[in-house]
Design a protein around this motif. Structure first.
Motif, PDB file in Angstrom:
ATOM      1  N   ALA A  74       0.786  -1.156  -0.078  1.00  0.00           N
ATOM      2  CA  ALA A  74       0.040  -0.115  -0.202  1.00  0.00           C
ATOM      3  C   ALA A  74       0.862   1.203  -0.097  1.00  0.00           C
ATOM      4  CB  ALA A  74      -0.826  -0.151   1.098  1.00  0.00           C
ATOM      5  N   ALA A  75       1.979   1.151   0.931  1.00  0.00           N
ATOM      6  CA  ALA A  75       2.802   2.270   0.815  1.00  0.00           C
ATOM      7  C   ALA A  75       3.473   2.718  -0.464  1.00  0.00           C
ATOM      8  CB  ALA A  75       3.632   2.175   1.989  1.00  0.00           C
ATOM      9  N   ALA A  76       4.048   1.690  -1.036  1.00  0.00           N
ATOM     10  CA  ALA A  76       4.501   1.775  -2.495  1.00  0.00           C
ATOM     11  C   ALA A  76       3.529   2.200  -3.491  1.00  0.00           C
ATOM     12  CB  ALA A  76       5.158   0.367  -2.793  1.00  0.00           C
ATOM     13  N   ALA A  77       2.174   2.169  -3.307  1.00  0.00           N
ATOM     14  CA  ALA A  77       1.099   2.302  -4.388  1.00  0.00           C
ATOM     15  C   ALA A  77       0.609   3.682  -4.173  1.00  0.00           C
ATOM     16  CB  ALA A  77       0.076   1.410  -4.113  1.00  0.00           C
ATOM     17  N   GLY A  78       1.010   4.254  -2.938  1.00  0.00           N
ATOM     18  CA  GLY A  78       0.734   5.753  -2.668  1.00  0.00           C
ATOM     19  C   GLY A  78      -0.888   5.890  -2.242  1.00  0.00           C
ATOM     20  N   VAL A  79      -1.160   4.625  -1.299  1.00  0.00           N
ATOM     21  CA  VAL A  79      -2.661   4.732  -0.942  1.00  0.00           C
ATOM     22  C   VAL A  79      -2.292   4.413   0.474  1.00  0.00           C
ATOM     23  CG1 VAL A  79      -3.781   4.038  -2.976  1.00  0.00           C
ATOM     24  CG2 VAL A  79      -3.119   2.290  -1.379  1.00  0.00           C
ATOM     25  N   SER A  80      -3.552   4.818   1.219  1.00  0.00           N
ATOM     26  CA  SER A  80      -3.762   4.573   2.595  1.00  0.00           C
ATOM     27  C   SER A  80      -4.617   3.231   2.869  1.00  0.00           C
ATOM     28  CB  SER A  80      -4.021   5.764   3.417  1.00  0.00           C
ATOM     29  OG  SER A  80      -3.500   6.758   3.487  1.00  0.00           O
ATOM     30  N   LEU A  81      -4.333   2.449   3.936  1.00  0.00           N
ATOM     31  CA  LEU A  81      -4.846   1.331   4.127  1.00  0.00           C
ATOM     32  C   LEU A  81      -5.853   1.219   5.362  1.00  0.00           C
ATOM     33  CD1 LEU A  81      -5.048  -1.655   3.259  1.00  0.00           C
ATOM     34  CD2 LEU A  81      -3.090  -2.214   4.927  1.00  0.00           C
ATOM     35  N   ALA A  82      -7.099   1.047   5.255  1.00  0.00           N
ATOM     36  CA  ALA A  82      -8.025   1.018   6.494  1.00  0.00           C
ATOM     37  C   ALA A  82      -8.618  -0.486   6.435  1.00  0.00           C
ATOM     38  CB  ALA A  82      -9.199   2.099   6.542  1.00  0.00           C
ATOM     39  N   PRO A  83      -8.098  -1.360   6.953  1.00  0.00           N
ATOM     40  CA  PRO A  83      -8.662  -2.909   6.849  1.00  0.00           C
ATOM     41  C   PRO A  83      -9.706  -2.875   7.200  1.00  0.00           C
ATOM     42  CG  PRO A  83      -6.600  -2.680   8.383  1.00  0.00           C
ATOM     43  CD  PRO A  83      -6.750  -1.422   7.748  1.00  0.00           C
ATOM     44  N   HIS A  84     -10.586  -3.888   6.672  1.00  0.00           N
ATOM     45  CA  HIS A  84     -12.076  -3.939   7.084  1.00  0.00           C
ATOM     46  C   HIS A  84     -11.949  -4.821   8.242  1.00  0.00           C
ATOM     47  CE1 HIS A  84     -16.152  -3.875   7.104  1.00  0.00           C
ATOM     48  NE2 HIS A  84     -16.363  -3.502   5.878  1.00  0.00           N
ATOM     49  N   GLY A  85     -12.349  -4.428   9.460  1.00  0.00           N
ATOM     50  CA  GLY A  85     -12.317  -5.086  10.744  1.00  0.00           C
ATOM     51  C   GLY A  85     -13.236  -6.026  11.037  1.00  0.00           C
ATOM     52  N   LYS A  86     -14.254  -6.061  10.044  1.00  0.00           N
ATOM     53  CA  LYS A  86     -15.301  -7.255  10.335  1.00  0.00           C
ATOM     54  C   LYS A  86     -14.906  -8.496   9.912  1.00  0.00           C
ATOM     55  CE  LYS A  86     -16.612  -7.524   5.729  1.00  0.00           C
ATOM     56  NZ  LYS A  86     -16.635  -8.660   4.953  1.00  0.00           N
ATOM     57  N   THR A  87     -13.728  -8.407   9.206  1.00  0.00           N
ATOM     58  CA  THR A  87     -13.057  -9.736   8.763  1.00  0.00           C
ATOM     59  C   THR A  87     -12.747 -10.676  10.082  1.00  0.00           C
ATOM     60  OG1 THR A  87     -12.353  -9.020   6.672  1.00  0.00           O
ATOM     61  CG2 THR A  87     -11.130 -10.958   7.395  1.00  0.00           C
ATOM     62  N   THR A  88     -12.058 -10.022  11.071  1.00  0.00           N
ATOM     63  CA  THR A  88     -11.836 -10.762  12.150  1.00  0.00           C
ATOM     64  C   THR A  88     -12.495 -10.250  13.689  1.00  0.00           C
ATOM     65  OG1 THR A  88      -9.744  -8.974  12.735  1.00  0.00           O
ATOM     66  CG2 THR A  88      -9.421 -10.866  11.128  1.00  0.00           C
ATOM     67  N   ALA A 278      -4.588  11.010  -5.133  1.00  0.00           N
ATOM     68  CA  ALA A 278      -3.921  11.268  -3.787  1.00  0.00           C
ATOM     69  C   ALA A 278      -2.681  12.405  -4.094  1.00  0.00           C
ATOM     70  CB  ALA A 278      -3.226  10.192  -3.060  1.00  0.00           C
ATOM     71  N   ASP A 279      -2.543  12.630  -5.279  1.00  0.00           N
ATOM     72  CA  ASP A 279      -1.643  13.760  -5.749  1.00  0.00           C
ATOM     73  C   ASP A 279      -2.115  15.022  -5.303  1.00  0.00           C
ATOM     74  OD1 ASP A 279       0.078  11.762  -7.086  1.00  0.00           O
ATOM     75  OD2 ASP A 279      -0.758  12.300  -9.009  1.00  0.00           O
ATOM     76  N   ASP A 280      -3.596  15.122  -5.105  1.00  0.00           N
ATOM     77  CA  ASP A 280      -3.975  16.391  -4.402  1.00  0.00           C
ATOM     78  C   ASP A 280      -3.737  16.254  -3.058  1.00  0.00           C
ATOM     79  OD1 ASP A 280      -5.415  18.278  -3.482  1.00  0.00           O
ATOM     80  OD2 ASP A 280      -7.513  17.833  -4.371  1.00  0.00           O
ATOM     81  N   GLU A 281      -3.112  17.449  -2.439  1.00  0.00           N
ATOM     82  CA  GLU A 281      -2.809  17.154  -1.051  1.00  0.00           C
ATOM     83  C   GLU A 281      -4.029  17.264  -0.170  1.00  0.00           C
ATOM     84  OE1 GLU A 281       0.077  17.426   0.646  1.00  0.00           O
ATOM     85  OE2 GLU A 281       1.223  16.771  -1.192  1.00  0.00           O
ATOM     86  N   ALA A 282      -5.282  17.628  -0.596  1.00  0.00           N
ATOM     87  CA  ALA A 282      -6.425  17.479   0.063  1.00  0.00           C
ATOM     88  C   ALA A 282      -7.099  16.302  -0.009  1.00  0.00           C
ATOM     89  CB  ALA A 282      -7.258  18.702  -0.606  1.00  0.00           C
ATOM     90  N   THR A 283      -6.379  15.172  -0.640  1.00  0.00           N
ATOM     91  CA  THR A 283      -7.164  13.982  -1.040  1.00  0.00           C
ATOM     92  C   THR A 283      -6.307  12.796  -0.317  1.00  0.00           C
ATOM     93  OG1 THR A 283      -8.406  14.923  -3.013  1.00  0.00           O
ATOM     94  CG2 THR A 283      -8.417  12.451  -2.571  1.00  0.00           C
ATOM     95  N   THR A 284      -7.151  11.910   0.188  1.00  0.00           N
ATOM     96  CA  THR A 284      -6.482  10.619   0.560  1.00  0.00           C
ATOM     97  C   THR A 284      -7.213   9.523  -0.045  1.00  0.00           C
ATOM     98  OG1 THR A 284      -5.792  11.359   2.697  1.00  0.00           O
ATOM     99  CG2 THR A 284      -5.772   9.199   2.511  1.00  0.00           C
ATOM    100  N   VAL A 285      -6.424   8.519  -0.828  1.00  0.00           N
ATOM    101  CA  VAL A 285      -7.185   7.454  -1.215  1.00  0.00           C
ATOM    102  C   VAL A 285      -7.006   6.172  -0.140  1.00  0.00           C
ATOM    103  CG1 VAL A 285      -7.029   5.891  -3.192  1.00  0.00           C
ATOM    104  CG2 VAL A 285      -6.978   8.212  -3.589  1.00  0.00           C
ATOM    105  N   VAL A 286      -7.938   5.556   0.113  1.00  0.00           N
ATOM    106  CA  VAL A 286      -8.022   4.613   1.175  1.00  0.00           C
ATOM    107  C   VAL A 286      -8.413   3.431   0.646  1.00  0.00           C
ATOM    108  CG1 VAL A 286      -8.962   4.064   3.633  1.00  0.00           C
ATOM    109  CG2 VAL A 286      -8.285   6.441   2.919  1.00  0.00           C
TER     110      VAL A 286
END
Length: 429
Positions: A74-88, A278-286
């Motif tokens: 995820a870090a290399a792809a430039g995205v943030s990670l919010a793992p789906h907690g309902k799995t576990t 996510a190149d826009d400083e005001a946007t986070t891709v999750v």
């Protein structure tokens, strides 16, 4: 990418789970463990063969490898990670994911959000609409109590916006609920059908007294179940529409925007189509992938972009079932003591992998069906397995494996002759 800060969880509360007392409600644990705390039981250095069958286990080495792999991917792809907690639904695992750099935790219901808050999770994405009045009253009070709590949920219709506004009418002054407009697709699940419908929802949010427009989101996995050309094209087309929706709304968000998509089947396509936002400083891709930490030997092992058939550095299945042969009523058939109450079956039946202690299992053996408490193990010809022998089973779909267990043993190595139990995971389903 927007500066989103660091998430948190109450590590003391998570650690305190080891002080919980074991009892008969924790299936597979030996009666000798009842009355001991988790910490005391682990201090006895138990092994897998000290437990009763059936049992579901998680392998520590695979967990660690998957955690590192996905965080780095995820870090290399430039995205943030919010793992789906309902799995576990395991705060212990949520804590490990947050410590590895996850942006936050995704959940599916208001009650799951309440569980996460009970363990101090500070940043939560509810990948669903919250219209339950009890849940909304709790949420308003929680946001008022803790200004540091970051929460976002979804809306997919004007009626949803109006319902939330109505139930939040008596919320404390200043409380605003951040929402993302959810885009769906024909034949999919929830979500506004089309960009124009989604823009109307966004207009309703901007006119709301209690909501704030905070981004867009959706779930591409509802539109495809394989990686054939038509399925991949459908997912790409949907993600392009999600990106278009976001671009239409830039400038009208009440706070830095979140663009979120991604299960555990098409995260590569999400990165390909959305990461550039996510190149826009005001946007986070999750990215919300949930199954990567456990992975499997079934559905995800076939469709994930991080499966062994698609990358030199694949995810590994961390979960296995262990079931004992209790009957051989006729040639070519053995009955195991694990069934639908114990193992997942909605995305494929368990796959026999080996006998305990590395014993030989006929290569063409397979599970043909599950009853509530039995698995039908078919053996080639007049093949047989010894009564009392334990079969290790590969499983498919961690979401419907974990929900059958209140406490899941963590073992050091599923391939070892005698795996050690190194931890116990509490689940909250």
């Amino acid at each position: 990418m927007a500066n989103v800060g660091a998430p948190s969880i109450d590590t003391a509360m998570v650690t305190a789970l080891h002080d919980r007392v074991l009892g008969p409600e924790h299936k597979s644990l030996p009666p000798a463990a009842w009355g001991s705390t988790v910490r005391e039981f682990l201090a006895t250095a138990p092994h897998l063969d000290d437990l009763q069958t059936p049992v579901l286990t998680v392998e520590r080495a695979a967990l660690d490898a998957n955690l590192r792999l996905m965080a780095g991917w995820a870090a290399a792809a430039g995205v943030s990670l919010a793992p789906h907690g309902k799995t576990t639904m395991s705060p212990q695992l949520w804590g490990e994911q947050l410590a590895a750099g996850a942006w936050g935790i995704t959940l599916a219901t208001g009650w799951q959000v309440q569980v996460a808050r009970a363990f101090g999770v500070a940043r939560i994405l509810l990948a669903n609409a919250l219209v339950d009045p009890v849940g909304l009253r709790w949420l308003a009070a929680e946001l008022d109590r803790d200004p540091g709590f970051e929460f976002r949920s979804w809306v997919d219709s004007v009626a949803t916006v109006e319902t939330m506004d109505r139930h939040l009418a008596d919320a404390p002054e200043g409380v605003r609920v951040a929402v993302l407009v959810e885009l769906g697709g024909p034949g999919g699940r929830t979500g506004a059908r089309g960009v124009e419908a989604a823009l109307a929802v966004a207009d309703a949010v901007r006119g709301s007294a209690r909501l704030e427009l905070a981004g867009v989101g959706g779930y591409e996995g509802a539109l495809a179940h394989d990686r054939q050309d038509a399925a991949v094209a459908a997912v790409r087309g949907y993600l392009d529409e999600l990106a278009r929706l976001h671009r239409e709304l830039v400038g009208s968000y009440a706070r830095p925007a979140i663009v979120t998509a991604g299960g555990s089947a098409f995260q590569d396509l999400v990165v390909d189509r959305l990461a550039g936002l996510a190149d826009d400083e005001a946007t986070t891709v999750v990215l919300r992938s949930g199954a990567y930490l456990i992975h499997d030997d079934g559905f995800y092992s076939g469709i994930s972009p991080l499966a062994a058939t698609r990358t030199e550095h694949p995810l590994r299945s961390a979960m296995h079932g262990w079931a004992r042969t209790v009957s051989q009523p006729e040639p070519g058939l053995a009955l195991l003591d694990a069934g639908k109450r114990d193992l997942p079956f909605d995305e494929g039946l368990p796959v026999p992998q080996q006998l305990s202690a590395g014993g030989a299992l006929p290569g063409e053996a397979y599970v043909s069906a599950l009853n509530d408490q039995h698995a039908f193990l078919r053996l080639p010809g007049e093949g047989a397995v010894p009564i009392g022998s334990v079969v290790r089973l590969g499983l498919s779909h961690p979401c419907t494996a974990f929900d059958k267990w209140r406490l899941i043993p963590v073992i050091d190595d599923a391939a070892a002759d005698r795996p050690r139990v190194v931890d116990l995971l509490h689940t909250f389903f």
